[in-house]
Design an enzyme around this catalytic site. Structure first.
Site, short mmCIF file in Angstrom:
data_model
loop_
_atom_site.label_atom_id
_atom_site.label_comp_id
_atom_site.label_asym_id
_atom_site.label_seq_id
_atom_site.Cartn_x
_atom_site.Cartn_y
_atom_site.Cartn_z
N CYS A 76 -14.57 -11.23 111.03
CA CYS A 76 -14.06 -9.97 111.30
C CYS A 76 -13.41 -9.25 110.06
O CYS A 76 -13.25 -8.05 110.05
CB CYS A 76 -13.08 -10.03 112.58
SG CYS A 76 -13.75 -10.61 113.99
N ALA A 103 -24.26 -16.32 117.52
CA ALA A 103 -25.18 -15.28 117.68
C ALA A 103 -25.77 -14.62 116.48
O ALA A 103 -25.46 -15.09 115.38
CB ALA A 103 -24.61 -14.05 118.41
N ARG A 124 -23.14 -10.43 108.95
CA ARG A 124 -22.99 -11.44 109.71
C ARG A 124 -22.31 -12.63 109.34
O ARG A 124 -21.41 -13.38 109.68
CB ARG A 124 -24.10 -12.12 110.58
CG ARG A 124 -23.88 -12.84 111.72
CD ARG A 124 -23.03 -12.51 112.93
NE ARG A 124 -22.64 -13.40 113.92
CZ ARG A 124 -22.04 -13.10 114.99
NH1 ARG A 124 -21.36 -11.99 115.13
NH2 ARG A 124 -21.95 -14.11 115.92
N GLU A 157 -27.21 6.74 114.60
CA GLU A 157 -26.97 5.87 116.02
C GLU A 157 -28.19 6.42 117.01
O GLU A 157 -28.14 7.53 117.33
CB GLU A 157 -25.68 6.08 116.45
CG GLU A 157 -25.45 5.61 118.04
CD GLU A 157 -25.76 4.22 118.12
OE1 GLU A 157 -26.33 4.06 119.13
OE2 GLU A 157 -25.07 3.61 117.54
N TYR A 185 -21.24 -28.29 127.57
CA TYR A 185 -20.28 -27.04 127.52
C TYR A 185 -20.75 -26.04 126.56
O TYR A 185 -21.60 -26.44 125.73
CB TYR A 185 -18.67 -27.53 127.05
CG TYR A 185 -18.09 -28.64 128.08
CD1 TYR A 185 -16.93 -28.17 128.91
CD2 TYR A 185 -18.53 -29.79 128.32
CE1 TYR A 185 -16.26 -28.91 129.63
CE2 TYR A 185 -17.94 -30.79 128.97
CZ TYR A 185 -16.97 -30.28 129.77
OH TYR A 185 -16.09 -31.18 130.59
N VAL A 192 -19.29 -22.35 124.51
CA VAL A 192 -18.37 -21.71 124.09
C VAL A 192 -18.78 -20.49 122.87
O VAL A 192 -19.55 -20.66 122.19
CB VAL A 192 -16.84 -22.36 123.63
CG1 VAL A 192 -16.52 -22.94 124.82
CG2 VAL A 192 -17.45 -23.10 122.32
N GLY A 197 -14.32 -12.60 118.61
CA GLY A 197 -13.47 -13.64 118.12
C GLY A 197 -12.25 -14.06 118.87
O GLY A 197 -12.00 -15.24 119.05
#
Length: 554
Positions: A45, A117, A136, A183, A281, A283, A303
């Site tokens: 971020c 991602a 990214r 956009e 699992y 996440v 995040g």
């Protein structure tokens, strides 16, 4: 737990959080973390601010090196290793080294997928040209920053005006680069409501960034390296293009292993972060969560969510006995700084609430972020969305040059615990002139919405007013002082100050629809009550006043 072998695929926020929490919970675990990247933990971020030079050095983005993490947490770390398949029945992850091509198998008793991602690259001609980037990874950020530092980036086009796109636009503009935002949607910030997005867009344009909304990119043009962006509204010159049109969950590894995906396309998990396969699992950005408002599956690749989910999964995979920890849901809370303006949201937007079938009422209410007489106070605008029948708060959005994070966090907390608008009006919030008004912005918005829910006034949006400006059957009455009116006003409006309204109400044609405007809505509400008492039937208040009117004024 059958054994102590914990394998985690993926690092960054979620994967490293799982590893750290699991190690603290259970010192006996044998933990292996596999990541295809060379870095294990970095501040994704913060990358837009590295481009702008606010974060000076790449090292400031790197939270822990693989070797530091390995030594401190007693975790085996395999960097630049690709997990190519998961065999749940055999409890094996098949891995290939990106450096040597060597194949190996890693056994597990518990497996956590934190595969993250991937940036979406639209299928357009020229996407592979040189100087076309996504943002990214640390390597992405370094490549763009090197180009900027070398003076080779003079005219940049950013395709996509979501959170990251806006942060990149600001930071490149601060470096003296001519920036255009493109956009496809009719507004910037597609996840926000249009009335809020338009106010942010107005601010961005005022800073000198060119904004093209409702514009489709047809392709990228250039001979080897990009030179322009071809759109359905013409070509935009650009020596650098950054594609910021969203990301997609890395869920193919899970799907190929027979693990269920959810309706969003991410991995389906329950509140304990368990997938459809026992002992596995998921996440972070590869996994779904549930909405605290509706209970439906949602995908918010944030995040903050990755860290919360990682801690819960780390706890659950480490404990042999006892109840599972559960994440009850998320609200998709987000915040972004765009030049001098900050905008944030939580819960459902008005559009989302209507799609979900709620009969909603909303309000847009400006207010100072601290006492209006205290030096440095700034205006912020709060939008509240509530269910008409129950009064339950469904969502909120806040923007402005003042303090925005505190009110959005208040709203996120209130929605988490099922608060109604009435509950909001009674919150006992901290007050002192340097920090807040005696009636905080959240309370002001809640009081206005409570009045609206109780039928005390009828509001109209800025877009509704804009559409009626040229309507001969409508009159806009501005009840500000003549001095305020002279500075700027909605085209064609009639100025009758509030103090003179009782005496001059005959000047208003009662056969027309009357829209009352003032600076922020307070005087307009008083004028509304006055005109209704005097017998005027069709009266509405411009919500947010001219302060929240993003269209042309004279």
């Amino acid at each position: 737990m059958d054994g102590n072998r914990l394998v985690i695929i993926g690092g960054v926020a979620a994967g490293t959080k799982v590893a750290a929490r699991a190690r603290r919970e259970n010192p006996e675990l044998d933990i292996t973390l596999i990541t295809r990247e060379s870095h294990i933990s970095y501040a994704g971020c913060g990358m837009p601010y590295y481009l702008g030079g606010i974060i000076k050095n790449k090292k400031e983005l790197l939270v822990k090196s693989p070797r530091e993490f390995e030594a401190e947490m007693n975790v085996k770390v395999l960097t630049e290793h690709e997990a190519v398949s998961v065999l749940p029945g055999e409890h094996i992850v098949e891995v290939v080294s990106n450096r040597t091509g060597e194949k190996s198998a890693v056994s597990f008793d518990r497996l956590v997928l934190a595969t993250g991602a991937t940036p979406f690259i639209p299928p357009i001609p020229g996407a592979g040209l040189k100087n076309v980037f996504t943002l990214r990874t640390v390597e992405d950020a370094v490549a763009i920053r090197d180009r900027v530092d070398a003076g080779h980036c003079r005219k940049a086009a950013i395709v996509g005006a979501g959170l990251i796109g806006l942060e990149v636009a600001e930071n490149l503009h601060l470096r003296g680069i001519d920036v255009s935002l493109v956009e496809l949607d009719a507004q910037i910030l597609p996840g926000y409501d249009r009335d809020v997005a338009r106010l942010v867009e107005k601010h961005i344009r005022e800073q000198g960034v060119t904004v093209h909304t409702g514009t489709r990119v047809l392709g990228l043009l250039g001979d080897g390296e990009v030179s322009s962006v071809s759109t359905d509204k013409g070509d935009l010159p650009a020596d650098t293009v950054i594609l910021s049109v969203g990301i997609r969950p890395n869920a193919s590894l899970a799907a190929e292993a027979g693990i269920s995906l959810g309706p969003t396309g991410a991995i389906s998990v329950n509140g304990a972060m368990e997938t459809s396969v026992p002992g596995v699992y998921a996440v972070g950005d590869c996994a779904e969560n549930s909405s605290l408002v509706t209970g439906a599956a949602v995908w918010y690749p944030m995040g903050s969510t990755a860290n919360k989910a990682g801690r819960i999964a780390g706890t659950n995979v480490a404990r042999k006995d006892g109840p599972k920890q559960v994440l009850k849901g998320v609200l998709g809370t987000s915040i972004v700084k765009v030049f001098e303006c900050t905008v944030a949201r939580t819960g459902l937007s008005e559009k989302e609430a209507r799609i979900k079938g709620f009969d909603v009422e909303t309000v847009l209410a400006p207010s100072p972020d601290r006492a209006h007489y205290y030096p440095g106070n700034k205006e912020i605008i709060t939008k509240l969305i509530a269910d008409k029948a129950s009064g339950k708060v469904l969502g909120g959005q806040v923007l402005g040059e003042g303090v925005v994070d505190k009110p959005i966090d208040i709203l996120a907390t209130a929605i988490t615990f099922g608060a109604t608008v009435k509950d909001l009006t009674q919150l006992d919030l901290a007050y002192s002139p340097p920090f807040s008004s005696a009636m905080a912005s959240t309370l002001v918005a809640a009081n206005v919405l409570e009045n609206k829910l109780e039928g005390r006034f009828r509001g109209i949006s800025a877009e509704g007013v804009r559409d009626r400006v040229d309507d001969p059957g409508t009159v806009v009455v501005d009840v500000r002082t003549p001095e305020e009116f002279t500075l700027y006003a909605i085209p064609g409006s009639l100025n009758i100050p509030l103090s003179q309204l009782e005496a001059r109400h005959q000047e208003i044609d009662g056969s027309k629809e009357i829209i009352i405007a003032c600076k922020v809505g307070k005087r307009a509400y008083q004028a509304y009550l006055t005109l209704k008492r005097l017998g005027f039937d069709s009266v509405a208040v411009l919500e947010g006043g001219v302060k929240a009117y993003p269209f042309e004024m004279e």
